[in-house]
Design a protein around this motif. Structure first.
Motif, short mmCIF file in Angstrom:
data_model
loop_
_atom_site.label_atom_id
_atom_site.label_comp_id
_atom_site.label_asym_id
_atom_site.label_seq_id
_atom_site.Cartn_x
_atom_site.Cartn_y
_atom_site.Cartn_z
N GLU A 68 0.81 -1.21 0.00
CA GLU A 68 0.00 0.00 0.00
C GLU A 68 0.86 1.27 0.00
OE1 GLU A 68 -3.08 0.01 -0.57
OE2 GLU A 68 -3.62 2.08 -0.05
N ARG A 69 1.97 1.23 0.69
CA ARG A 69 2.80 2.45 0.77
C ARG A 69 3.30 2.88 -0.61
NH1 ARG A 69 7.04 1.94 5.64
NH2 ARG A 69 7.94 3.70 4.50
N LEU A 70 3.52 1.92 -1.50
CA LEU A 70 3.98 2.28 -2.85
C LEU A 70 2.83 2.86 -3.66
CD1 LEU A 70 6.45 -0.63 -3.68
CD2 LEU A 70 6.86 1.54 -2.51
N VAL A 71 1.63 2.35 -3.42
CA VAL A 71 0.45 2.89 -4.10
C VAL A 71 0.26 4.35 -3.68
CG1 VAL A 71 -2.05 2.64 -4.40
CG2 VAL A 71 -0.61 0.59 -4.16
N ILE A 72 0.38 4.58 -2.38
CA ILE A 72 0.18 5.95 -1.86
C ILE A 72 1.26 6.89 -2.41
CG2 ILE A 72 0.23 7.34 0.27
CD1 ILE A 72 -1.10 4.86 1.66
N ALA A 73 2.52 6.40 -2.43
CA ALA A 73 3.62 7.25 -2.93
C ALA A 73 3.35 7.64 -4.38
CB ALA A 73 4.95 6.51 -2.81
N ALA A 74 2.87 6.69 -5.18
CA ALA A 74 2.60 6.98 -6.60
C ALA A 74 1.46 7.98 -6.73
CB ALA A 74 2.25 5.68 -7.34
N GLU A 75 0.40 7.75 -5.96
CA GLU A 75 -0.77 8.63 -6.06
C GLU A 75 -0.41 10.07 -5.64
OE1 GLU A 75 -4.24 7.44 -3.83
OE2 GLU A 75 -5.31 9.25 -4.47
N SER A 291 12.44 -0.23 -7.68
CA SER A 291 11.08 0.22 -7.39
C SER A 291 10.20 -0.96 -7.01
CB SER A 291 10.47 0.90 -8.63
OG SER A 291 10.34 -0.06 -9.66
N ALA A 292 10.83 -2.09 -6.64
CA ALA A 292 10.11 -3.34 -6.35
C ALA A 292 9.19 -3.72 -7.53
CB ALA A 292 9.32 -3.23 -5.04
N ASN A 341 13.06 3.33 1.32
CA ASN A 341 12.69 3.56 2.73
C ASN A 341 12.21 2.27 3.37
OD1 ASN A 341 13.20 6.28 2.85
ND2 ASN A 341 11.14 6.87 2.20
N ILE A 342 11.36 1.55 2.62
CA ILE A 342 10.81 0.30 3.18
C ILE A 342 11.94 -0.72 3.42
CG2 ILE A 342 9.31 -1.69 2.69
CD1 ILE A 342 7.42 0.27 1.22
N GLN A 344 14.93 -0.17 4.14
CA GLN A 344 15.70 0.22 5.32
C GLN A 344 14.89 0.02 6.60
OE1 GLN A 344 17.87 3.93 5.02
NE2 GLN A 344 17.77 4.16 7.24
N GLU A 345 13.66 0.55 6.62
CA GLU A 345 12.84 0.46 7.84
C GLU A 345 12.59 -0.98 8.25
OE1 GLU A 345 9.20 2.67 7.33
OE2 GLU A 345 10.35 4.40 6.65
N ARG A 346 12.39 -1.87 7.25
CA ARG A 346 12.08 -3.27 7.60
C ARG A 346 13.35 -4.12 7.65
NH1 ARG A 346 6.83 -3.97 3.69
NH2 ARG A 346 5.67 -2.20 4.55
N ASP A 347 14.48 -3.51 7.60
CA ASP A 347 15.76 -4.23 7.58
C ASP A 347 15.70 -5.42 6.62
OD1 ASP A 347 18.28 -5.19 8.07
OD2 ASP A 347 17.75 -6.18 9.95
N MET A 348 15.46 -5.10 5.37
CA MET A 348 15.28 -6.15 4.37
C MET A 348 16.54 -6.99 4.19
SD MET A 348 12.78 -7.38 2.80
CE MET A 348 11.50 -6.17 2.65
N VAL A 349 17.70 -6.37 4.35
CA VAL A 349 18.94 -7.15 4.25
C VAL A 349 18.96 -8.22 5.35
CG1 VAL A 349 21.45 -7.02 4.59
CG2 VAL A 349 20.33 -5.39 3.06
N GLY A 350 18.63 -7.79 6.58
CA GLY A 350 18.61 -8.73 7.70
C GLY A 350 17.56 -9.82 7.48
N HIS A 351 16.40 -9.42 6.97
CA HIS A 351 15.33 -10.39 6.72
C HIS A 351 15.80 -11.44 5.70
CE1 HIS A 351 11.47 -12.18 5.80
NE2 HIS A 351 11.67 -11.88 4.52
N VAL A 352 16.42 -10.96 4.61
CA VAL A 352 16.86 -11.91 3.57
C VAL A 352 17.94 -12.84 4.14
CG1 VAL A 352 18.04 -12.12 1.33
CG2 VAL A 352 16.23 -10.42 1.63
#
Ligand SMILES: Cc1ncc(COP(=O)(O)O)c(C=O)c1O
Length: 455
Positions: A68-75, A291-292, A341-342, A344-352
């Motif tokens: 949803e955050r990407l949808v909002i950013a685009a809109e 951009s995912a 941002n996502i 970084q905030e969700r620590d995607m590197v750590g998650h992976v």
């Protein structure tokens, strides 16, 4: 037909669409699979059937299909400023911010960013920058570009000249002149009897140097490489390969262009493939995970040294005469910024790093399967190479379409991935959890068993 009445299209009407990387006849005969929606790591077809997207679309839907955050950013960006370009010293704000954000996460020395819309455009732009740089340096002969067997760098005329897959060159009069091929660092397929993996890497480094000397070092401008060769079969570089070849590139003043279009943005368990394999790029290409996959955008990052050349020739010529109408589009840039941002905030590197433990364990467990010759992977990338004979590594008769047979089985059971011949490629959205990974491999293992029982 009135174009306002297109909502009721059925699959067979898809015959008007010429699909990329598809045998056009299959679409005429069978129609296309019409994808109508998605949520999390799953997509939905027009019949309402759900599938796990085991290749994240085309290696890109890192955050799944309903962030949803990407949808909002685009809109938000659409309302504020739906379009502007980056020519003539003007640019939309998110594009400028995105360049700043990238300079903070890319390897040291990569500080300037040029934006385009696709990986292929980024690759073509990188090639042009390599040529421009050498012209700035007064080296008009130094223009040839090296890439490796089984590499994939896109499909534009120059990109497909670098891409070393027959299907992307045959019939298109490619490669064009000035593109040189060297071997692929896939030890399982190309290592010789009695040769250790490191010895194999040393041989490839020697062959690279021999090619450079034969062609003439004064004619070789750049070496392009994906950290992990993706579409060519998720080929993990052999042990020591990049450590051995980087000094050779330096020795002959050859630019190292790292194609991060798949490996960039957490995929290999670090922000970039360059971090995972200790690469020191002069130029980096990025797209997909930037951009995912939610908007078309790509970037070329260049070193301070390459930028000096661009500055110099730009002065001489009056401008850097390259750029695209939609390059750095503000909506794409806003979505890319939010994507970063996502991550970084969700620590995607750590998650992976965490979830890839399960992914790699389940992947490598398939190595014992009767149909499997090699499993290979890193982070959330994986491949299963099927063989007719495990000890001789003999391939199956292509007429058996073993990869497609496995794909059809997993599709029935709600999993999509990509079969490159008899090699099964996996690259799920980065947001997968352990339970998703287990589901993916349960379906895949069952499909391998079903196909094994047929032969
Ligand atoms: C490593 C690599 N480079 C370049 C490209 C080309 O990107 P695009 O399809 O966006 O043109 C791809 C696409 O898969 C890729 O995997």
């Amino acid at each position: 037909m009135d174009v306002t009445q297109l909502n009721s299209l059925s699959a067979l009407d898809a015959k008007h669409h010429l699909h990329g990387s598809t045998n056009p006849r299959t679409v005429i005969e069978n129609g296309a699979m019409v994808v109508t929606g998605g949520s999390g790591i799953r997509i939905v077809d027009e019949d309402g059937k759900q599938y796990i997207e085991g290749l994240a679309g085309l290696w890109c839907a890192a955050l799944g299909f309903d962030e949803e955050r990407l949808v909002i950013a685009a809109e938000k960006q659409m309302r504020e400023m739906p379009y502007y370009h980056s020519f003539l010293g003007r640019a939309p704000a998110p594009t400028i911010k995105l360049a700043e954000a990238l300079s903070r996460i890319t390897p040291a020395g990569i500080n300037r960013f040029f934006f385009a819309c696709s990986g292929s455009e980024a690759i073509d732009s990188a090639i042009k920058m390599v040529w421009y740089y050498n012209n700035a340096k007064g080296r008009p002969q130094k223009k040839k570009i090296i890439s490796r067997l089984n590499s994939y760098h896109g499909v534009t005329v120059a990109g497909a000249s670098l891409t070393r897959l027959k299907i992307n060159q045959d019939g298109f009069d490619l490669p064009i002149d000035g593109f040189v091929q060297v071997p692929c660092p896939h030890y399982y397929r190309f290592g010789r009897d009695g040769e250790t993996e490191y010895e194999f890497s040393m041989r490839l480094a020697e062959e690279l140097e021999k090619t450079i000397l034969e062609e003439g070092p004064e004619t070789i401008a750049a070496f392009f490489a994906e950290p992990v060769q993706g579409a060519g079969g998720v080929i993990i570089p052999s042990q020591g390969y990049f450590d051995l070849i980087q000094p050779i590139l330096k020795k002959y003043d050859i630019l190292f262009v790292v194609d991060e279009v798949i490996c960039g943005f957490c995929r290999t368990g670090n922000m970039f493939g360059a971090d995972t394999y200790n690469l020191k790029p002069d130029i980096m290409t990025m797209a997909k995970g930037l951009s995912a996959g939610y908007q078309p955008i790509s970037a070329v990052g260049i070193s301070d040294e390459v930028f000096e050349g661009v500055l110099k020739l730009g002065d001489e010529k009056g401008a850097f005469g390259h750029g695209f109408t939609f390059g750095g589009h503000p909506v794409s840039a806003a979505v890319a910024l939010e994507t970063l941002n996502i991550y970084q905030e969700r620590d995607m590197v750590g998650h992976v790093q965490a979830v890839s433990q399960t992914f790699q364990r389940r992947l490598h467990a398939l190595a014992d399967h009767a149909l499997v010759g090699e499993t290979r992977g890193v982070g959330l990338l994986g491949a299963v190479e099927m063989v007719a004979d495990k000890s001789s590594k003999e391939k199956f008769d292509p007429a058996l379409n073993m990869g497609t047979q496995v794909f059809e089985e997993t599709k029935k059971n709600g999993l999509l991935f990509r079969a490159a011949g008899d090699t099964l490629l996996l690259c799920p959205p980065l947001i997968v959890m352990d339970s998703d990974v287990n589901e993916i491999f349960d379906i895949l293992e069952n499909a391998l068993n079903t196909v094994a029982n047929r032969i």
